[in-house]
Design an enzyme around this catalytic site. Sequence first.
Site, PDB file in Angstrom:
ATOM      1  N   ARG A   1      86.623  52.911 -11.293  1.00  0.00           N
ATOM      2  CA  ARG A   1      86.661  53.317  -9.116  1.00  0.00           C
ATOM      3  C   ARG A   1      86.266  54.459  -9.216  1.00  0.00           C
ATOM      4  O   ARG A   1      86.443  54.950  -7.613  1.00  0.00           O
ATOM      5  CB  ARG A   1      88.282  53.015  -8.787  1.00  0.00           C
ATOM      6  CG  ARG A   1      87.870  51.114  -8.725  1.00  0.00           C
ATOM      7  CD  ARG A   1      89.405  50.480  -8.718  1.00  0.00           C
ATOM      8  NE  ARG A   1      90.464  50.621  -9.851  1.00  0.00           N
ATOM      9  CZ  ARG A   1      91.434  50.811 -10.080  1.00  0.00           C
ATOM     10  NH1 ARG A   1      92.448  50.067  -9.254  1.00  0.00           N
ATOM     11  NH2 ARG A   1      91.565  50.217 -10.673  1.00  0.00           N
TER      12      ARG A   1
ATOM     13  N   THR B   1      96.731  47.092 -20.390  1.00  0.00           N
ATOM     14  CA  THR B   1      97.944  48.226 -20.298  1.00  0.00           C
ATOM     15  C   THR B   1      98.593  47.463 -21.584  1.00  0.00           C
ATOM     16  O   THR B   1      98.982  48.473 -22.351  1.00  0.00           O
ATOM     17  CB  THR B   1      98.346  48.228 -18.873  1.00  0.00           C
ATOM     18  OG1 THR B   1      98.516  47.169 -18.376  1.00  0.00           O
ATOM     19  CG2 THR B   1      97.643  49.658 -18.465  1.00  0.00           C
TER      20      THR B   1
ATOM     21  N   ASN C   1      92.625  56.253  -8.962  1.00  0.00           N
ATOM     22  CA  ASN C   1      91.620  55.458  -9.520  1.00  0.00           C
ATOM     23  C   ASN C   1      90.345  56.329  -8.358  1.00  0.00           C
ATOM     24  O   ASN C   1      89.509  55.410  -9.630  1.00  0.00           O
ATOM     25  CB  ASN C   1      92.027  53.854  -8.393  1.00  0.00           C
ATOM     26  CG  ASN C   1      93.284  53.427  -9.451  1.00  0.00           C
ATOM     27  OD1 ASN C   1      93.786  53.462 -10.689  1.00  0.00           O
ATOM     28  ND2 ASN C   1      94.434  52.716  -8.250  1.00  0.00           N
TER      29      ASN C   1
HETATM   30  C1  UD1 Z   1      98.905  49.754 -13.421  1.00  0.00           C
HETATM   31  C2  UD1 Z   1     100.035  48.716 -13.197  1.00  0.00           C
HETATM   32  C3  UD1 Z   1     100.532  48.161 -11.892  1.00  0.00           C
HETATM   33  C4  UD1 Z   1     100.489  49.709 -11.431  1.00  0.00           C
HETATM   34  C5  UD1 Z   1      99.730  50.961 -11.363  1.00  0.00           C
HETATM   35  C6  UD1 Z   1      99.950  52.109 -11.529  1.00  0.00           C
HETATM   36  C7  UD1 Z   1      98.844  47.381 -15.444  1.00  0.00           C
HETATM   37  C8  UD1 Z   1      98.606  45.900 -15.371  1.00  0.00           C
HETATM   38  N1  UD1 Z   1      99.285  47.037 -13.667  1.00  0.00           N
HETATM   39  O1  UD1 Z   1      97.475  49.408 -13.095  1.00  0.00           O
HETATM   40  O2  UD1 Z   1     101.246  47.537 -12.351  1.00  0.00           O
HETATM   41  O3  UD1 Z   1     101.410  49.314  -9.978  1.00  0.00           O
HETATM   42  O4  UD1 Z   1      99.297  50.925 -12.943  1.00  0.00           O
HETATM   43  O5  UD1 Z   1      99.249  52.555 -11.279  1.00  0.00           O
HETATM   44  O6  UD1 Z   1      99.500  47.456 -16.202  1.00  0.00           O
HETATM   45  N2  UD1 Z   1      94.309  52.140 -19.401  1.00  0.00           N
HETATM   46  C9  UD1 Z   1      94.154  51.457 -20.790  1.00  0.00           C
HETATM   47  N3  UD1 Z   1      93.344  50.508 -21.255  1.00  0.00           N
HETATM   48  C10 UD1 Z   1      93.343  49.575 -20.719  1.00  0.00           C
HETATM   49  C11 UD1 Z   1      93.233  49.200 -19.619  1.00  0.00           C
HETATM   50  C12 UD1 Z   1      94.336  50.692 -19.232  1.00  0.00           C
HETATM   51  O7  UD1 Z   1      94.178  53.237 -21.582  1.00  0.00           O
HETATM   52  O8  UD1 Z   1      91.817  48.468 -21.525  1.00  0.00           O
HETATM   53  C13 UD1 Z   1      95.442  52.963 -19.139  1.00  0.00           C
HETATM   54  C14 UD1 Z   1      94.385  54.187 -17.916  1.00  0.00           C
HETATM   55  O9  UD1 Z   1      93.080  54.305 -19.189  1.00  0.00           O
HETATM   56  C15 UD1 Z   1      95.191  54.524 -17.009  1.00  0.00           C
HETATM   57  C16 UD1 Z   1      96.303  53.653 -17.456  1.00  0.00           C
HETATM   58  O10 UD1 Z   1      96.241  52.470 -18.397  1.00  0.00           O
HETATM   59  O11 UD1 Z   1      95.198  55.449 -16.864  1.00  0.00           O
HETATM   60  C17 UD1 Z   1      95.958  52.541 -15.906  1.00  0.00           C
HETATM   61  O12 UD1 Z   1      95.163  51.438 -16.073  1.00  0.00           O
HETATM   62  P1  UD1 Z   1      94.718  50.801 -14.838  1.00  0.00           P
HETATM   63  O13 UD1 Z   1      93.254  49.973 -14.617  1.00  0.00           O
HETATM   64  O14 UD1 Z   1      94.034  52.529 -14.035  1.00  0.00           O
HETATM   65  O15 UD1 Z   1      95.986  50.301 -14.073  1.00  0.00           O
HETATM   66  P2  UD1 Z   1      96.246  49.839 -12.706  1.00  0.00           P
HETATM   67  O16 UD1 Z   1      95.094  48.824 -12.000  1.00  0.00           O
HETATM   68  O17 UD1 Z   1      96.658  51.262 -11.694  1.00  0.00           O
HETATM   69 CA    CA Z   2      95.835  53.092 -12.042  1.00  0.00          CA
END
Ligand code: UD1
Ligand code: CA
Length: 458
Positions: A16, A78, A227
Amino acid sequence: MKQAAAIVLAAGEGTRMRSDVPKVAHEILGVPLVRWVVDAAKAAGASRIVTVIGHGAEAVAALVPDTEIAVQDVQHGTGHAVKCAEAALSGFDGPVLVLAGDVPLLRAETLQRLVEMRSETGAACVVLTARFQDPTGYGRIVRDIDDGVAAIVEHKDLAPEQLATDECNAGVYCFDAKALFSALERVTPANAQGEYYLTDTVAILRADGLDVEALTLSDADESHGINTRVQLAAAGKLMQRRINEAHMLAGVTMTDPDLAWISPGVEIGRDVVIEPMTVLAGTTVIAVGAHIGPSSRVLDSEIGAGAVVEQSIVRGARIGEGANVGPNAFIRPGTVLGPGAKVGSFVEVKNSTIGELSKVPHLSYVGDATVGSGVNIGAGSITCNFDGVSKHPTVIGDGAFIGSDTMLVAPVVIGEGAMTAAGSAITKDVPAGSLGIERSEQRTVQGWADRRRAGRRE
Ligand code: UD1
Ligand code: CA
Protein backbone atom coordinates in the site's frame (compact mmCIF):
# COMPACT_ATOMS: atom_id res chain seq x y z
CA MET A 1 11.38 -7.40 35.38
CA LYS A 2 12.29 -10.70 33.73
CA GLN A 3 14.42 -9.96 30.68
CA ALA A 4 12.20 -9.97 27.61
CA ALA A 5 13.22 -10.82 24.08
CA ALA A 6 11.69 -8.93 21.19
CA ILE A 7 10.71 -10.03 17.69
CA VAL A 8 10.36 -7.19 15.20
CA LEU A 9 8.32 -8.07 12.11
CA ALA A 10 9.80 -6.32 9.10
CA ALA A 11 9.54 -8.71 6.18
CA GLY A 12 6.45 -7.34 4.45
CA GLU A 13 6.56 -5.47 1.19
CA GLY A 14 4.12 -2.78 2.19
CA THR A 15 2.19 -2.90 -1.08
CA ARG A 16 0.00 0.00 0.00
CA MET A 17 3.04 2.32 0.10
CA ARG A 18 3.39 1.90 -3.70
CA SER A 19 7.15 2.11 -3.36
CA ASP A 20 10.36 0.48 -4.54
CA VAL A 21 11.69 0.97 -1.01
CA PRO A 22 10.65 -1.60 1.64
CA LYS A 23 8.00 -0.08 3.90
CA VAL A 24 10.03 -0.29 7.11
CA ALA A 25 12.89 1.61 5.44
CA HIS A 26 10.71 4.68 4.92
CA GLU A 27 11.67 7.44 7.33
CA ILE A 28 10.15 9.64 9.98
CA LEU A 29 12.34 12.62 10.90
CA GLY A 30 15.31 11.00 9.18
CA VAL A 31 15.00 7.68 11.04
CA PRO A 32 13.73 4.51 9.28
CA LEU A 33 10.51 3.04 10.68
CA VAL A 34 12.15 -0.23 11.76
CA ARG A 35 14.83 1.75 13.64
CA TRP A 36 12.20 3.53 15.75
CA VAL A 37 10.80 0.13 16.74
CA VAL A 38 14.18 -1.45 17.51
CA ASP A 39 15.24 1.60 19.52
CA ALA A 40 12.01 1.47 21.56
CA ALA A 41 12.61 -2.24 22.28
CA LYS A 42 16.17 -1.46 23.38
CA ALA A 43 15.06 1.43 25.57
CA ALA A 44 12.48 -0.88 27.15
CA GLY A 45 15.34 -3.18 28.13
CA ALA A 46 14.83 -6.08 25.70
CA SER A 47 17.73 -8.45 26.23
CA ARG A 48 17.77 -9.69 22.63
CA ILE A 49 16.05 -8.49 19.52
CA VAL A 50 15.34 -10.64 16.46
CA THR A 51 14.34 -8.78 13.31
CA VAL A 52 12.39 -10.80 10.76
CA ILE A 53 13.33 -9.60 7.28
CA GLY A 54 12.31 -10.73 3.82
CA HIS A 55 11.22 -8.12 1.35
CA GLY A 56 14.24 -5.93 0.56
CA ALA A 57 16.18 -8.10 3.03
CA GLU A 58 19.60 -6.59 2.45
CA ALA A 59 18.43 -3.01 2.74
CA VAL A 60 16.45 -3.72 5.90
CA ALA A 61 19.20 -5.79 7.56
CA ALA A 62 21.60 -2.89 7.04
CA LEU A 63 19.31 -0.67 9.11
CA VAL A 64 19.39 -2.96 12.16
CA PRO A 65 22.96 -4.31 12.39
CA ASP A 66 22.60 -4.40 16.18
CA THR A 67 19.88 -7.08 16.13
CA GLU A 68 19.76 -10.79 15.32
CA ILE A 69 18.29 -11.50 11.91
CA ALA A 70 15.75 -14.14 10.90
CA VAL A 71 14.71 -14.48 7.27
CA GLN A 72 11.18 -15.00 6.02
CA ASP A 73 11.68 -15.82 2.34
CA VAL A 74 8.03 -15.72 1.33
CA GLN A 75 5.59 -13.55 3.24
CA HIS A 76 2.83 -15.89 4.37
CA GLY A 77 1.55 -13.57 7.11
CA THR A 78 2.45 -12.26 10.56
CA GLY A 79 2.03 -15.68 12.23
CA HIS A 80 4.42 -17.25 9.76
CA ALA A 81 6.83 -14.34 10.25
CA VAL A 82 6.99 -14.91 14.02
CA LYS A 83 7.55 -18.62 13.42
CA CYS A 84 10.60 -17.70 11.34
CA ALA A 85 12.15 -16.22 14.50
CA GLU A 86 11.56 -19.38 16.54
CA ALA A 87 14.93 -20.98 15.76
CA ALA A 88 16.79 -17.83 16.79
CA LEU A 89 15.02 -17.93 20.16
CA SER A 90 15.27 -21.66 20.75
CA GLY A 91 15.85 -22.35 24.42
CA PHE A 92 14.53 -18.91 25.42
CA ASP A 93 11.60 -19.30 27.81
CA GLY A 94 10.97 -15.77 29.06
CA PRO A 95 8.51 -13.17 27.84
CA VAL A 96 8.61 -12.29 24.14
CA LEU A 97 7.51 -8.91 22.83
CA VAL A 98 6.20 -9.10 19.28
CA LEU A 99 6.42 -5.74 17.55
CA ALA A 100 5.50 -4.62 14.07
CA GLY A 101 8.14 -2.75 12.11
CA ASP A 102 5.44 -0.42 10.84
CA VAL A 103 4.22 0.82 14.25
CA PRO A 104 6.96 3.36 15.05
CA LEU A 105 5.47 5.65 17.70
CA LEU A 106 5.36 3.21 20.60
CA ARG A 107 7.01 4.43 23.77
CA ALA A 108 9.47 2.25 25.63
CA GLU A 109 7.35 2.69 28.79
CA THR A 110 4.38 1.11 27.04
CA LEU A 111 6.44 -1.94 26.13
CA GLN A 112 7.63 -2.18 29.72
CA ARG A 113 4.01 -2.02 30.92
CA LEU A 114 3.09 -4.88 28.54
CA VAL A 115 5.88 -7.04 29.96
CA GLU A 116 4.94 -6.15 33.55
CA MET A 117 1.26 -6.84 32.97
CA ARG A 118 2.04 -10.26 31.58
CA SER A 119 4.15 -11.23 34.55
CA GLU A 120 1.60 -9.80 37.02
CA THR A 121 -1.40 -11.57 35.45
CA GLY A 122 0.40 -14.73 34.38
CA ALA A 123 -1.42 -14.42 31.03
CA ALA A 124 -0.10 -16.37 28.03
CA CYS A 125 -0.43 -13.14 26.06
CA VAL A 126 -1.10 -9.45 26.65
CA VAL A 127 -2.20 -7.63 23.54
CA LEU A 128 -1.96 -3.87 23.18
CA THR A 129 -5.23 -2.32 22.06
CA ALA A 130 -6.46 1.14 21.17
CA ARG A 131 -9.67 2.83 20.07
CA PHE A 132 -9.37 4.63 16.78
CA GLN A 133 -11.84 7.08 15.33
CA ASP A 134 -11.47 5.23 12.06
CA PRO A 135 -10.69 1.57 12.79
CA THR A 136 -10.61 0.62 9.10
CA GLY A 137 -7.86 -1.90 8.37
CA TYR A 138 -7.14 -2.82 11.99
CA GLY A 139 -7.89 -6.22 13.53
CA ARG A 140 -10.69 -5.93 16.15
CA ILE A 141 -10.75 -7.29 19.67
CA VAL A 142 -13.66 -9.64 20.27
CA ARG A 143 -14.63 -9.92 23.95
CA ASP A 144 -16.44 -12.86 25.58
CA ILE A 145 -19.44 -12.48 27.92
CA ASP A 146 -17.07 -12.02 30.87
CA ASP A 147 -15.37 -9.19 28.98
CA GLY A 148 -12.23 -11.29 28.48
CA VAL A 149 -10.28 -11.15 25.21
CA ALA A 150 -11.71 -14.03 23.16
CA ALA A 151 -10.22 -13.46 19.74
CA ILE A 152 -8.84 -10.95 17.25
CA VAL A 153 -10.65 -10.74 13.94
CA GLU A 154 -8.98 -9.08 10.96
CA HIS A 155 -10.87 -6.27 9.26
CA LYS A 156 -11.36 -8.29 6.07
CA ASP A 157 -12.78 -11.22 8.05
CA LEU A 158 -15.24 -9.20 10.15
CA ALA A 159 -18.87 -10.25 10.17
CA PRO A 160 -21.20 -7.30 9.43
CA GLU A 161 -22.31 -7.09 13.09
CA GLN A 162 -18.65 -6.88 14.23
CA LEU A 163 -17.86 -3.86 12.02
CA ALA A 164 -18.93 -1.48 14.77
CA THR A 165 -16.28 -2.79 17.20
CA ASP A 166 -13.77 0.00 17.65
CA GLU A 167 -11.33 -1.73 20.00
CA CYS A 168 -8.39 -2.42 17.71
CA ASN A 169 -5.33 -4.62 17.84
CA ALA A 170 -2.26 -2.39 17.85
CA GLY A 171 -0.20 -5.28 16.47
CA VAL A 172 2.02 -5.33 19.57
CA TYR A 173 2.03 -8.12 22.14
CA CYS A 174 3.88 -9.72 25.00
CA PHE A 175 3.69 -13.53 24.88
CA ASP A 176 4.98 -16.34 27.00
CA ALA A 177 7.52 -17.88 24.60
CA LYS A 178 6.36 -21.49 24.97
CA ALA A 179 2.66 -20.64 24.65
CA LEU A 180 3.36 -18.48 21.58
CA PHE A 181 5.24 -21.09 19.58
CA SER A 182 2.87 -23.87 20.62
CA ALA A 183 -0.15 -21.86 19.43
CA LEU A 184 1.59 -20.92 16.16
CA GLU A 185 1.87 -24.64 15.30
CA ARG A 186 -1.91 -24.69 15.05
CA VAL A 187 -2.58 -21.50 13.07
CA THR A 188 -4.05 -22.16 9.60
CA PRO A 189 -4.46 -19.86 6.59
CA ALA A 190 -8.25 -20.29 6.49
CA ASN A 191 -9.14 -16.60 6.14
CA ALA A 192 -9.90 -13.86 3.63
CA GLN A 193 -6.21 -13.28 2.83
CA GLY A 194 -5.06 -16.92 2.90
CA GLU A 195 -2.33 -15.97 5.41
CA TYR A 196 -1.06 -17.35 8.70
CA TYR A 197 -2.31 -14.68 11.11
CA LEU A 198 -0.44 -14.11 14.36
CA THR A 199 -3.73 -12.78 15.66
CA ASP A 200 -5.29 -16.27 15.50
CA THR A 201 -3.06 -17.36 18.39
CA VAL A 202 -5.36 -15.46 20.77
CA ALA A 203 -8.37 -17.76 20.22
CA ILE A 204 -6.07 -20.82 20.25
CA LEU A 205 -4.55 -19.85 23.61
CA ARG A 206 -8.04 -19.28 25.04
CA ALA A 207 -9.11 -22.73 23.76
CA ASP A 208 -6.08 -24.13 25.62
CA GLY A 209 -7.61 -22.67 28.77
CA LEU A 210 -4.96 -19.96 29.03
CA ASP A 211 -5.54 -16.32 29.82
CA VAL A 212 -5.18 -13.47 27.33
CA GLU A 213 -5.26 -9.90 28.59
CA ALA A 214 -5.49 -6.53 26.85
CA LEU A 215 -3.61 -3.36 27.72
CA THR A 216 -5.58 -0.45 26.33
CA LEU A 217 -3.67 2.66 25.37
CA SER A 218 -5.09 5.94 26.60
CA ASP A 219 -3.17 7.65 23.79
CA ALA A 220 -4.22 5.73 20.67
CA ASP A 221 -1.73 7.76 18.61
CA GLU A 222 1.11 5.67 19.99
CA SER A 223 -0.06 2.62 18.09
CA HIS A 224 -0.59 4.45 14.82
CA GLY A 225 0.29 1.83 12.17
CA ILE A 226 1.70 2.78 8.80
CA ASN A 227 0.35 1.17 5.67
CA THR A 228 0.13 4.18 3.34
CA ARG A 229 2.08 7.38 2.77
CA VAL A 230 -0.83 9.31 4.21
CA GLN A 231 -0.36 7.41 7.48
CA LEU A 232 3.41 7.93 7.22
CA ALA A 233 2.92 11.68 7.09
CA ALA A 234 0.39 11.59 9.95
CA ALA A 235 2.78 9.57 12.13
CA GLY A 236 5.57 12.00 11.25
CA LYS A 237 3.42 14.87 12.47
CA LEU A 238 2.69 13.08 15.75
CA MET A 239 6.36 12.32 16.35
CA GLN A 240 7.39 15.86 15.44
CA ARG A 241 4.96 17.18 18.05
CA ARG A 242 6.16 14.74 20.70
CA ILE A 243 9.82 15.67 20.18
CA ASN A 244 9.25 19.42 19.89
CA GLU A 245 7.07 19.56 23.00
CA ALA A 246 9.80 17.84 25.01
CA HIS A 247 12.35 20.42 23.80
CA MET A 248 10.04 23.35 24.51
CA LEU A 249 9.33 22.06 28.02
CA ALA A 250 13.10 21.80 28.51
CA GLY A 251 13.56 25.48 27.67
CA VAL A 252 13.87 25.73 23.88
CA THR A 253 11.89 28.43 22.05
CA MET A 254 10.23 27.44 18.79
CA THR A 255 8.62 30.22 16.80
CA ASP A 256 6.36 27.65 15.14
CA PRO A 257 6.86 24.03 16.23
CA ASP A 258 4.96 22.80 13.17
CA LEU A 259 7.80 24.16 11.07
CA ALA A 260 10.75 22.66 12.95
CA TRP A 261 11.83 19.10 12.19
CA ILE A 262 14.13 17.66 14.83
CA SER A 263 15.45 14.08 14.77
CA PRO A 264 15.32 12.03 17.96
CA GLY A 265 19.05 12.07 18.84
CA VAL A 266 19.49 15.85 18.63
CA GLU A 267 20.43 17.70 21.87
CA ILE A 268 19.41 21.32 22.35
CA GLY A 269 20.42 23.60 25.22
CA ARG A 270 18.35 26.13 27.14
CA ASP A 271 17.23 29.36 25.54
CA VAL A 272 18.04 28.18 22.05
CA VAL A 273 15.69 29.73 19.51
CA ILE A 274 14.56 27.60 16.59
CA GLU A 275 13.03 29.65 13.80
CA PRO A 276 10.67 28.21 11.16
CA MET A 277 11.75 25.86 8.34
CA THR A 278 14.60 24.40 10.33
CA VAL A 279 15.77 20.79 10.20
CA LEU A 280 18.12 19.45 12.90
CA ALA A 281 19.28 15.88 12.34
CA GLY A 282 21.79 13.16 13.16
CA THR A 283 24.12 13.66 16.11
CA THR A 284 23.64 17.43 16.20
CA VAL A 285 24.18 19.25 19.51
CA ILE A 286 23.10 22.88 19.90
CA ALA A 287 24.54 24.75 22.88
CA VAL A 288 22.71 27.26 25.06
CA GLY A 289 21.39 30.43 23.57
CA ALA A 290 22.14 29.64 19.93
CA HIS A 291 19.77 30.94 17.30
CA ILE A 292 18.99 28.60 14.40
CA GLY A 293 16.99 29.54 11.31
CA PRO A 294 14.84 30.56 9.72
CA SER A 295 15.40 28.07 6.90
CA SER A 296 18.43 26.19 8.16
CA ARG A 297 19.49 22.59 8.06
CA VAL A 298 22.03 21.27 10.56
CA LEU A 299 23.24 17.69 10.30
CA ASP A 300 25.76 15.87 12.55
CA SER A 301 27.18 19.18 13.82
CA GLU A 302 27.96 21.05 17.02
CA ILE A 303 26.73 24.60 17.30
CA GLY A 304 28.38 26.63 20.06
CA ALA A 305 26.70 28.75 22.70
CA GLY A 306 25.12 31.89 21.34
CA ALA A 307 26.08 31.11 17.73
CA VAL A 308 23.75 32.13 14.90
CA VAL A 309 22.96 29.98 11.86
CA GLU A 310 20.63 31.83 9.52
CA GLN A 311 19.23 30.33 6.30
CA SER A 312 22.19 28.00 5.90
CA ILE A 313 23.24 24.37 5.64
CA VAL A 314 25.74 22.96 8.14
CA ARG A 315 26.94 19.37 7.87
CA GLY A 316 29.52 17.54 9.93
CA ALA A 317 30.95 20.78 11.33
CA ARG A 318 31.77 22.52 14.62
CA ILE A 319 30.62 26.11 14.93
CA GLY A 320 32.30 28.00 17.75
CA GLU A 321 30.73 29.98 20.51
CA GLY A 322 29.19 33.21 19.26
CA ALA A 323 30.09 32.48 15.63
CA ASN A 324 27.86 33.72 12.86
CA VAL A 325 26.85 31.68 9.82
CA GLY A 326 24.78 32.87 6.86
CA PRO A 327 22.54 33.86 5.38
CA ASN A 328 23.03 31.36 2.57
CA ALA A 329 26.23 29.72 3.73
CA PHE A 330 27.11 26.10 3.01
CA ILE A 331 29.30 24.58 5.72
CA ARG A 332 30.54 21.14 4.75
CA PRO A 333 32.10 18.26 6.72
CA GLY A 334 35.37 18.82 8.51
CA THR A 335 34.81 22.51 9.06
CA VAL A 336 35.67 24.08 12.42
CA LEU A 337 34.73 27.72 13.00
CA GLY A 338 36.45 29.36 15.93
CA PRO A 339 34.70 31.48 18.56
CA GLY A 340 33.17 34.64 17.12
CA ALA A 341 34.13 33.75 13.53
CA LYS A 342 31.87 34.78 10.69
CA VAL A 343 31.00 32.97 7.48
CA GLY A 344 28.61 35.11 5.54
CA SER A 345 26.42 35.06 2.48
CA PHE A 346 27.10 32.71 -0.42
CA VAL A 347 30.21 31.28 1.20
CA GLU A 348 31.08 27.59 1.03
CA VAL A 349 33.55 26.12 3.51
CA LYS A 350 34.81 22.55 3.36
CA ASN A 351 37.27 20.68 5.57
CA SER A 352 38.79 23.88 6.90
CA THR A 353 39.56 25.49 10.21
CA ILE A 354 38.73 29.18 10.52
CA GLY A 355 40.20 30.77 13.62
CA GLU A 356 38.77 32.96 16.31
CA LEU A 357 37.15 36.20 15.08
CA SER A 358 38.17 35.55 11.46
CA LYS A 359 35.73 36.66 8.79
CA VAL A 360 34.75 35.28 5.40
CA PRO A 361 31.82 37.60 4.84
CA HIS A 362 30.82 37.24 1.19
CA LEU A 363 30.93 35.01 -1.92
CA SER A 364 33.92 32.81 -1.13
CA TYR A 365 35.01 29.20 -1.31
CA VAL A 366 37.37 27.99 1.41
CA GLY A 367 38.42 24.34 1.07
CA ASP A 368 41.20 22.32 2.75
CA ALA A 369 42.42 25.49 4.45
CA THR A 370 43.81 26.38 7.84
CA VAL A 371 42.93 29.99 8.56
CA GLY A 372 44.34 31.62 11.68
CA SER A 373 42.61 34.08 13.96
CA GLY A 374 41.63 37.64 13.12
CA VAL A 375 41.90 37.01 9.37
CA ASN A 376 39.72 38.86 6.87
CA ILE A 377 39.00 37.17 3.56
CA GLY A 378 37.63 39.70 1.08
CA ALA A 379 34.58 39.15 -1.08
CA GLY A 380 34.91 36.73 -3.96
CA SER A 381 38.18 35.19 -2.77
CA ILE A 382 38.61 31.47 -3.14
CA THR A 383 41.06 28.72 -2.38
CA CYS A 384 41.88 26.89 -5.63
CA ASN A 385 42.38 23.62 -3.77
CA PHE A 386 41.91 21.22 -6.68
CA ASP A 387 44.33 21.07 -9.60
CA GLY A 388 42.20 18.62 -11.57
CA VAL A 389 44.01 15.63 -10.10
CA SER A 390 44.50 16.15 -6.38
CA LYS A 391 43.53 18.45 -3.53
CA HIS A 392 46.05 20.79 -1.87
CA PRO A 393 46.09 22.78 1.36
CA THR A 394 46.08 26.53 1.93
CA VAL A 395 47.46 28.05 5.13
CA ILE A 396 46.66 31.62 6.15
CA GLY A 397 48.39 33.03 9.23
CA ASP A 398 46.87 35.08 12.05
CA GLY A 399 45.85 38.61 11.19
CA ALA A 400 46.35 38.21 7.42
CA PHE A 401 44.22 40.22 5.02
CA ILE A 402 43.13 38.59 1.78
CA GLY A 403 42.06 41.21 -0.75
CA SER A 404 38.80 40.76 -2.63
CA ASP A 405 38.83 38.32 -5.52
CA THR A 406 42.12 36.71 -4.55
CA MET A 407 42.70 33.26 -6.07
CA LEU A 408 44.81 31.33 -3.59
CA VAL A 409 46.29 28.59 -5.78
CA ALA A 410 47.12 25.75 -3.38
CA PRO A 411 49.41 24.56 -2.02
CA VAL A 412 50.18 28.03 -0.75
CA VAL A 413 51.02 29.71 2.54
CA ILE A 414 50.11 33.30 3.46
CA GLY A 415 52.18 34.37 6.46
CA GLU A 416 51.02 36.11 9.62
CA GLY A 417 49.83 39.65 9.03
CA ALA A 418 50.49 39.39 5.26
CA MET A 419 48.20 40.93 2.65
CA THR A 420 47.19 40.04 -0.88
CA ALA A 421 46.10 42.64 -3.39
CA ALA A 422 42.56 42.49 -4.76
CA GLY A 423 42.25 40.45 -7.93
CA SER A 424 45.56 38.61 -7.51
CA ALA A 425 46.12 34.98 -8.47
CA ILE A 426 48.53 33.99 -5.70
CA THR A 427 50.65 31.00 -6.74
CA LYS A 428 53.65 31.63 -4.46
CA ASP A 429 53.87 31.82 -0.68
CA VAL A 430 53.59 35.32 0.79
CA PRO A 431 55.89 35.75 3.80
CA ALA A 432 54.65 37.23 7.08
CA GLY A 433 54.10 40.96 6.99
CA SER A 434 54.45 41.14 3.17
CA LEU A 435 52.14 41.94 0.26
CA GLY A 436 51.39 39.51 -2.54
CA ILE A 437 50.25 41.31 -5.68
CA GLU A 438 49.71 39.76 -9.08
CA ARG A 439 48.03 42.06 -11.64
CA SER A 440 48.89 43.63 -14.96
CA GLU A 441 49.23 47.41 -14.85
CA GLN A 442 46.05 49.39 -15.51
CA ARG A 443 45.82 51.52 -18.70
CA THR A 444 43.63 54.62 -18.52
CA VAL A 445 42.32 56.11 -21.80
CA GLN A 446 41.37 59.76 -21.17
CA GLY A 447 37.86 60.78 -22.37
CA TRP A 448 37.15 57.42 -24.01
CA ALA A 449 33.78 56.89 -22.28
CA ASP A 450 32.46 60.33 -23.18
CA ARG A 451 33.47 59.91 -26.83
CA ARG A 452 31.74 56.52 -27.01
CA ARG A 453 28.45 57.84 -25.62
CA ALA A 454 28.55 60.86 -27.90
CA GLY A 455 29.04 58.51 -30.87
CA ARG A 456 25.96 56.47 -29.97
CA ARG A 457 23.62 59.51 -29.81
CA GLU A 458 24.33 60.55 -33.39
C1 UD1 B 1 -1.71 -6.29 11.57
C2 UD1 B 1 -2.61 -7.17 12.42
C3 UD1 B 1 -3.87 -6.38 12.79
C4 UD1 B 1 -3.46 -5.10 13.51
C5 UD1 B 1 -2.48 -4.29 12.70
C6 UD1 B 1 -1.94 -3.16 13.52
C7 UD1 B 1 -2.30 -9.50 11.70
C8 UD1 B 1 -2.85 -10.62 10.90
N1 UD1 B 1 -2.98 -8.35 11.69
O1 UD1 B 1 -2.42 -6.01 10.36
O2 UD1 B 1 -4.71 -7.15 13.61
O3 UD1 B 1 -4.63 -4.33 13.79
O4 UD1 B 1 -1.36 -5.11 12.28
O5 UD1 B 1 -1.10 -2.31 12.80
O6 UD1 B 1 -1.29 -9.68 12.33
N2 UD1 B 1 4.98 -8.86 8.14
C9 UD1 B 1 5.98 -9.79 7.96
N3 UD1 B 1 5.73 -10.91 7.25
C10 UD1 B 1 4.52 -11.18 6.73
C11 UD1 B 1 3.48 -10.25 6.91
C12 UD1 B 1 3.74 -9.10 7.63
O7 UD1 B 1 7.10 -9.59 8.41
O8 UD1 B 1 4.38 -12.25 6.10
C13 UD1 B 1 5.27 -7.66 8.90
C14 UD1 B 1 5.11 -6.40 8.07
O9 UD1 B 1 6.36 -6.03 7.49
C15 UD1 B 1 4.65 -5.37 9.09
C16 UD1 B 1 3.95 -6.19 10.16
O10 UD1 B 1 4.35 -7.54 9.95
O11 UD1 B 1 5.75 -4.69 9.67
C17 UD1 B 1 2.43 -6.08 10.07
O12 UD1 B 1 2.01 -6.55 8.80
P1 UD1 B 1 0.85 -5.86 7.98
O13 UD1 B 1 0.66 -6.61 6.73
O14 UD1 B 1 1.08 -4.41 7.88
O15 UD1 B 1 -0.41 -6.16 8.94
P2 UD1 B 1 -1.74 -5.33 9.05
O16 UD1 B 1 -2.61 -5.64 7.89
O17 UD1 B 1 -1.46 -3.91 9.31
CA1 CA C 1 0.35 -2.69 9.27
